[in-house]
Each structure stands twice: as C-alpha cells, then as structure tokens.
Design an enzyme around this catalytic site. Structure first.
Site, PDB file in Angstrom:
ATOM      1  N   MET A 141     -20.097  71.620  18.190  1.00 21.71           N
ATOM      2  CA  MET A 141     -20.528  72.501  16.953  1.00 21.71           C
ATOM      3  C   MET A 141     -19.745  71.915  15.697  1.00 21.71           C
ATOM      4  O   MET A 141     -19.799  72.603  14.657  1.00 21.71           O
ATOM      5  CB  MET A 141     -20.268  73.977  17.162  1.00 21.71           C
ATOM      6  CG  MET A 141     -20.937  74.760  18.560  1.00 21.71           C
ATOM      7  SD  MET A 141     -20.902  76.373  18.469  1.00 21.71           S
ATOM      8  CE  MET A 141     -19.367  76.669  18.300  1.00 21.71           C
ATOM      9  N   LEU A 195     -15.219  68.510  13.565  1.00 21.81           N
ATOM     10  CA  LEU A 195     -14.627  67.643  14.635  1.00 21.81           C
ATOM     11  C   LEU A 195     -13.188  67.476  14.408  1.00 21.81           C
ATOM     12  O   LEU A 195     -12.603  67.320  13.431  1.00 21.81           O
ATOM     13  CB  LEU A 195     -15.215  66.420  14.642  1.00 21.81           C
ATOM     14  CG  LEU A 195     -16.838  66.341  15.128  1.00 21.81           C
ATOM     15  CD1 LEU A 195     -17.501  65.369  15.036  1.00 21.81           C
ATOM     16  CD2 LEU A 195     -16.993  67.328  16.284  1.00 21.81           C
ATOM     17  N   LYS A 252     -10.385  72.933  27.423  1.00 22.37           N
ATOM     18  CA  LYS A 252      -9.999  73.993  26.577  1.00 22.37           C
ATOM     19  C   LYS A 252     -10.765  75.229  26.909  1.00 22.37           C
ATOM     20  O   LYS A 252     -10.394  76.311  27.171  1.00 22.37           O
ATOM     21  CB  LYS A 252      -9.596  73.757  25.241  1.00 22.37           C
ATOM     22  CG  LYS A 252      -8.701  74.584  24.578  1.00 22.37           C
ATOM     23  CD  LYS A 252      -8.909  74.478  23.082  1.00 22.37           C
ATOM     24  CE  LYS A 252      -9.408  75.946  22.558  1.00 22.37           C
ATOM     25  NZ  LYS A 252     -10.676  76.031  21.711  1.00 22.37           N
ATOM     26  N   SER A 279      -8.377  73.242  18.000  1.00 18.61           N
ATOM     27  CA  SER A 279      -9.578  74.146  18.012  1.00 18.61           C
ATOM     28  C   SER A 279     -10.028  74.122  16.601  1.00 18.61           C
ATOM     29  O   SER A 279      -9.197  74.217  15.617  1.00 18.61           O
ATOM     30  CB  SER A 279      -9.006  75.378  18.430  1.00 18.61           C
ATOM     31  OG  SER A 279     -10.240  76.415  18.098  1.00 18.61           O
ATOM     32  N   HIS A 299     -12.114  66.718  19.926  1.00 19.80           N
ATOM     33  CA  HIS A 299     -13.664  66.287  20.159  1.00 19.80           C
ATOM     34  C   HIS A 299     -13.775  64.744  20.355  1.00 19.80           C
ATOM     35  O   HIS A 299     -14.277  64.095  20.861  1.00 19.80           O
ATOM     36  CB  HIS A 299     -14.220  66.703  18.945  1.00 19.80           C
ATOM     37  CG  HIS A 299     -14.470  67.994  18.674  1.00 19.80           C
ATOM     38  ND1 HIS A 299     -13.891  68.698  17.813  1.00 19.80           N
ATOM     39  CD2 HIS A 299     -15.355  68.898  19.450  1.00 19.80           C
ATOM     40  CE1 HIS A 299     -14.369  70.032  17.675  1.00 19.80           C
ATOM     41  NE2 HIS A 299     -15.303  70.168  18.892  1.00 19.80           N
ATOM     42  N   GLY A 313     -14.824  69.630  27.009  1.00 21.33           N
ATOM     43  CA  GLY A 313     -13.385  69.951  26.922  1.00 21.33           C
ATOM     44  C   GLY A 313     -12.885  71.085  28.037  1.00 21.33           C
ATOM     45  O   GLY A 313     -13.466  72.072  28.188  1.00 21.33           O
TER      46      GLY A 313
HETATM   47  O1  PAF Z   1     -17.824  73.990  22.934  1.00 22.67           O
HETATM   48  C1  PAF Z   1     -18.724  74.140  22.224  1.00 22.67           C
HETATM   49  O2  PAF Z   1     -18.643  73.629  20.810  1.00 22.67           O
HETATM   50  C2  PAF Z   1     -20.235  74.730  22.102  1.00 22.67           C
HETATM   51  O3  PAF Z   1     -19.926  76.010  23.146  1.00 22.67           O
HETATM   52  C3  PAF Z   1     -21.200  73.695  22.924  1.00 22.67           C
HETATM   53  C4  PAF Z   1     -20.941  73.468  24.182  1.00 22.67           C
HETATM   54  C5  PAF Z   1     -21.306  72.801  21.980  1.00 22.67           C
HETATM   55  C6  PAF Z   1     -22.560  74.693  22.779  1.00 22.67           C
HETATM   56  O4  PAF Z   1     -22.893  75.302  21.606  1.00 22.67           O
END
Ligand code: PAF
Length: 292
Positions: free
Chosen positions: A26, A29, A158, A194, A33, A156
C-alpha cells in the site's frame, strides 16, 4: 523501471514474462518492504510491485484518508532496490464502479473467508480481511495471468494473520501461485517496521518496542514449560494496560492452524495488537517447542 497505472498497460508490459515475482504493497515503503523486494529479486523473475491503498480493507472509522501516500519517494526506493515494474492503479482502475465522493468501491463480489478472519485483527476490523483478500485476488489476476508460468507472491510475516489467510485462499481456490513469506524487519530497539509507525509521537515511539518485548517474555514463559495460555495472555494484557496501552488482543495460537494453542501444538505463534494513543500496532513471534 516501468511505472504503470492501467491494467491494460500492465498486461502489455508483462505479456512476454515467463516468471513473475510480485510484492503487493500500500506504499509508504520502508526497509521492511524493500527487504521483500530484495527477496523477490532472488527469484530470477520479473519483479512487480503494486502500490495501492485499498479502500475495501478500511473500516468507516479507520485511517483511509490519512493513510500516508508518498509515491515519489516510494518509486525512488523501488528503483534503487531493482524493481522492474511498479503498478500504481487508481481506485477507478481497481474498482470500475468506484464512487470517489463516498469512497465506496461498489465491489459486490468479494471473498468470503472462514471464521478465522473474524478473530484477532478481524475482531477489531470487521470486513478488513475480506477486503484485503479481494484486492489481492484482483491484483493476482492482473499481474500473473498474462502468460507467466512461474508465479511467486511475497508477503511479510509481520502481518501473520494476513499471510495465513492468503495462503489459505491460494490453497482453497487452487490458485497456481507460490506464496513466500518474508521476515519482519525491525528497528534496532525491536519495533517492527510499519507504515503506521509514522503516526507515533516521539514518546510513543520510545514505548512502542515494548509490545515486541512483552510478546518475547510470553514466548520465554511457554518455552520454560508454562501451559496456562489464557492466564499468560491475561497477564501480558494487564502488564501492557498498566503502562497505558489499549490492548486489542494478546493470543497464543498454533502457527499451523491459527487456532488457539493446545498442549499438543509444537509450532506456535504469539500475536498481539495494541494501541499507543490512536495508533494500532501489531506484532507476532513464531516459535517451536521441543517434543517431550
Ligand atoms: O499488507 C498490505 O500492505 C495490504 O494488506 C496488501 C496485501 C497490499 C493488500 O492491500
């Protein structure tokens, strides 16, 4: 690195790819990520990253509108990490009937999940996991089914419950996709990275690693032979509550089924979600007991 906004351009860009390693995100980053992207890079495949803040997985009182959107910085990080394709669809691209005035996706076909999706994080966030699974399936369709024969998606650890639900969805819907789990990346003080850490005040940021430490103490107690799981969960909840946390849950579960742990389980996971002010943090530790 190609940055692509539409499903049509994406299918053209990926049509010649035999192997795809996909990291859905989402955005906003952080090093956690990027570690997943680095894992994708080891798969000898075209590395595709999606950045999409999915309205369908946010509840009415959640942080959809203030969720951090940092596209330019994200693209720089992905370029440096060696991503090949970044998919940044609009809400309308992902949800053809999207209504921007109400943020209503009008997605009436969604993934119906087993009851585990209503527990742990799902108890405080009704509908969250169905919205997450629905968008992940839509992204899988857009990313993987353009001809690639090798399909790997990376999530992940997490978000342990999310990972569990995705694995289950892939298994139960016979999706020809391999799911790989990436380790949780932590700050030096133990705090799991996060996007929501950015909401913490300096004082909350100092307190935040305590959730991980509290879960660690719980793991130690179980490893030392304690089997009164409910009492341990209550003890940890009370400990954090006394320190000003608002605890959603602390739970010891089977890492294999995500059901509440029993004395017969050897592969365990302790999971927690708790708030510092309005910021909800989650974390977990997986561990294995030696057979008696
Ligand atoms: O973990 C995330 O960032 C979101 O839940 C995902 C997997 C990209 C789905 O929107």
């Amino acid at each position: 690195m190609q940055v692509i906004k539409t499903a049509h351009e994406l299918s053209q860009a990926l049509a010649q790819q035999n192997a795809i390693a996909f990291v859905p995100t989402m955005g906003n980053l952080h090093a956690g990520h990027i570690q997943l992207v680095e894992l994708a890079k080891t798969k000898n495949a075209c590395v595709v990253v999606s950045i999409f803040v999915n309205p369908l997985q946010f509840g009415a009182n959640e942080d959809l509108s203030k969720y951090p959107r940092t596209l330019e910085a994200d693209l720089e990080k992905l370029k440096a990490a060696g991503a090949d394709v970044v998919f940044t669809p609009s809400e309308q691209e992902m949800y053809p009937d999207f209504d921007a005035s109400s943020n209503n996706t009008h997605q009436s076909i969604t993934i119906n999940l087993p009851s585990v999706a209503n527990e742990l994080c799902g108890a405080a966030r009704p509908g969250h996991f169905s919205g997450m699974a629905t968008v992940v399936l839509k992204l899988f369709n857009l990313v993987f089914f353009n001809g690639a024969k090798t399909r790997v998606a990376i999530f992940g650890k997490k978000d342990f419950q999310q990972l569990f639900i995705i694995r289950d969805m892939v298994k139960q819907l016979n999706l020809p996709i391999e799911i790989i789990a990436g380790d949780t990346k932590r700050e030096a003080d133990g705090l799991a990275m996060s996007s929501r850490n950015g909401y913490l005040s300096p004082a909350q940021k100092l307190e935040a690693p305590r959730l991980y430490r509290a879960l660690g103490l719980l793991v130690d107690a179980v490893k030392q032979g304690r089997t009164d799981f409910a009492a341990l969960e209550t003890q940890t909840t009370q400990f954090l509550t006394q320190l000003g946390w608002v605890v959603d849950y602390i739970s010891i579960r089977s890492a294999e089924t995500l059901l509440p742990a029993t004395n017969a389980d050897l592969k365990l996971v302790v999971l927690g979600a708790a708030r510092q002010g309005t910021t909800r943090l989650i974390d977990n530790i997986e561990f294995t007991l030696k057979p008696n």
